[in-house]
Scaffold this motif. Structure first.
Motif, short mmCIF file in Angstrom:
data_model
loop_
_atom_site.label_atom_id
_atom_site.label_comp_id
_atom_site.label_asym_id
_atom_site.label_seq_id
_atom_site.Cartn_x
_atom_site.Cartn_y
_atom_site.Cartn_z
N LYS A 84 0.55 -1.02 -0.05
CA LYS A 84 0.20 0.13 0.11
C LYS A 84 0.96 1.27 0.19
O LYS A 84 0.69 2.11 -0.86
CB LYS A 84 -1.06 0.02 1.54
CG LYS A 84 -2.48 -0.81 1.41
CD LYS A 84 -2.79 -0.92 2.64
CE LYS A 84 -3.78 -2.00 2.60
NZ LYS A 84 -4.75 -2.13 3.84
N LEU A 85 1.77 1.19 0.59
CA LEU A 85 3.07 2.28 0.52
C LEU A 85 3.40 2.60 -0.65
O LEU A 85 3.27 3.73 -1.06
CB LEU A 85 4.14 1.93 1.60
CG LEU A 85 4.94 3.25 2.24
CD1 LEU A 85 4.20 3.99 2.77
CD2 LEU A 85 6.61 3.27 3.11
N HIS A 86 3.65 1.43 -1.26
CA HIS A 86 4.34 1.53 -2.61
C HIS A 86 3.16 2.08 -3.24
O HIS A 86 3.46 3.62 -4.38
CB HIS A 86 5.01 0.48 -3.00
CG HIS A 86 6.20 -0.07 -2.58
ND1 HIS A 86 7.57 1.18 -2.93
CD2 HIS A 86 6.16 -1.35 -2.20
CE1 HIS A 86 8.04 0.25 -2.67
NE2 HIS A 86 7.78 -1.72 -1.89
N SER A 87 1.66 1.87 -3.47
CA SER A 87 0.82 2.41 -4.46
C SER A 87 0.70 3.76 -4.29
O SER A 87 0.34 4.26 -4.91
CB SER A 87 -0.16 1.01 -4.52
OG SER A 87 -1.02 1.38 -4.93
N VAL A 88 0.64 4.35 -2.97
CA VAL A 88 0.16 5.31 -2.60
C VAL A 88 1.31 6.39 -3.72
O VAL A 88 0.56 7.88 -3.82
CB VAL A 88 -0.16 5.42 -1.32
CG1 VAL A 88 -1.59 4.72 -1.11
CG2 VAL A 88 1.10 5.63 -0.35
N GLY A 89 2.24 6.18 -2.90
CA GLY A 89 3.24 6.96 -3.28
C GLY A 89 3.23 7.10 -5.00
O GLY A 89 3.26 8.34 -5.52
N LYS A 90 3.05 6.15 -5.79
CA LYS A 90 2.43 5.64 -7.21
C LYS A 90 1.91 6.68 -7.72
O LYS A 90 2.02 7.23 -8.83
CB LYS A 90 3.24 4.08 -7.44
CG LYS A 90 3.02 4.00 -9.64
CD LYS A 90 3.96 2.12 -8.99
CE LYS A 90 3.81 2.27 -10.54
NZ LYS A 90 2.17 2.87 -11.63
N HIS A 91 0.99 6.07 -6.83
CA HIS A 91 0.04 7.21 -7.25
C HIS A 91 -0.36 8.79 -6.84
O HIS A 91 -0.40 9.37 -8.16
CB HIS A 91 -1.31 6.45 -6.52
CG HIS A 91 -2.94 7.49 -6.89
ND1 HIS A 91 -4.00 6.42 -7.19
CD2 HIS A 91 -3.60 8.69 -7.29
CE1 HIS A 91 -4.34 7.30 -7.63
NE2 HIS A 91 -4.77 8.86 -6.94
N PHE A 92 0.64 8.94 -6.52
CA PHE A 92 1.03 10.79 -5.78
C PHE A 92 2.20 11.12 -7.28
O PHE A 92 0.77 12.16 -8.39
CB PHE A 92 1.72 11.03 -4.75
CG PHE A 92 2.19 12.29 -4.30
CD1 PHE A 92 1.68 13.26 -5.16
CD2 PHE A 92 3.18 12.81 -5.28
CE1 PHE A 92 1.40 14.48 -4.54
CE2 PHE A 92 4.16 13.87 -5.11
CZ PHE A 92 2.94 15.14 -4.93
#
Length: 264
Positions: A84-92
């Protein structure tokens, strides 16, 4: 005033197959010329759940002395939380540029969305953008620099802060005992419960000439500890015995780097 971002430069560079001259490193720093091709020694990998605590202290102390860093497995941070940490960072970083700029670093500030615009001693720049903000202690957090999109960004980062502090506490304890000190000595020396945890997401856009550029120039960290959450895209290199070696990716492992403050 429009700010130059590496992400935009990368888009243009992929179309041309070349990169601007200010990103081409001197020959003695180019990955194609400096990467040690082997046989490559493995960075120490340590099981943080090791049942023999004396052995755990010994392993962390030895890796810290001889390498200055180590990989941690079974560290207690849930694998789905790391994803999830990877995902929200990538999303930003996939948001429209205008929305990302809402979180831009103010002049003279260190928190926020940014790019290392300054050239180094060789007149060169690094191939990355970043987002940087505090996640602990609560009294120091400025949510102005926490993206509202994706909506889960805050919850994920606050949950991660809880777990990563537990990892930090365990590492500080082992380092303290390894130095022959009381187990809380090192954590208390660097701030105790008010020790600041700063989260930085480095974003490295696709580069058509990765043999010539560096995402981050050779450096040490000014922190006490740096706890890295890598992903499956290789790139991290470590200087060991005067040779630059690739850090092998271990799924869901953390990479812990001893910072300048501990060395001092």
């Amino acid at each position: 005033m429009e700010v130059e971002r590496v992400q935009a430069i990368a888009t243009l560079s992929l179309n041309t197959g070349s990169i601007p001259a200010e990103f081409i490193r001197p020959e003695k720093e180019q990955p194609a010329m400096t990467t040690f091709r082997g046989p490559v020694p493995d960075i120490p990998t340590i099981d943080l759940s090791h049942p023999d605590q004396d052995r755990l202290v010994e392993m962390i102390s030895k890796a810290s002395q001889e390498w200055g860093l180590f990989q941690l497995v079974n560290h207690g941070i849930p694998c789905d939380l790391l994803q999830k940490l990877h995902s929200v960072g990538k999303h930003f970083f996939e948001l429209p540029q205008e929305e990302k700029e809402k979180y831009a670093k103010p002049p003279q500030g260190f928190e926020g969305y940014g790019t290392m615009l300054q050239k180094d001693l060789y007149g060169k720049k690094c191939w990355n953008d970043h987002l940087f903000h505090l996640i602990w202690p609560p009294s120091k957090i400025n949510y102005q620099f926490w993206p509202e999109n994706p909506p889960s960004y805050r919850d994920v980062n606050e949950e991660y802060a809880k777990y990563v502090r537990e990892v930090g506490d365990k590492v500080f304890r082992c380092l303290s005992l390894g130095l022959g000190l009381e187990e809380n000595a090192m954590k208390e020396a660097v701030g105790g419960e008010e020790l600041q945890y700063m989260l930085k997401i480095n974003y490295y856009p696709p580069c058509p000439r990765p043999d010539l550029a560096l995402g981050v120039s050779p450096h040490t960290d000014c922190s006490t500890l740096t706890i890295l959450v890598p992903n499956e895209v290789p790139g991290l290199q470590v200087l060991h015995d005067e040779r630059w070696i690739d850090a092998k990716y271990i799924p869901n492992a953390l990479i812990v780097h001893i910072g300048d403050q501990i060395q001092v």
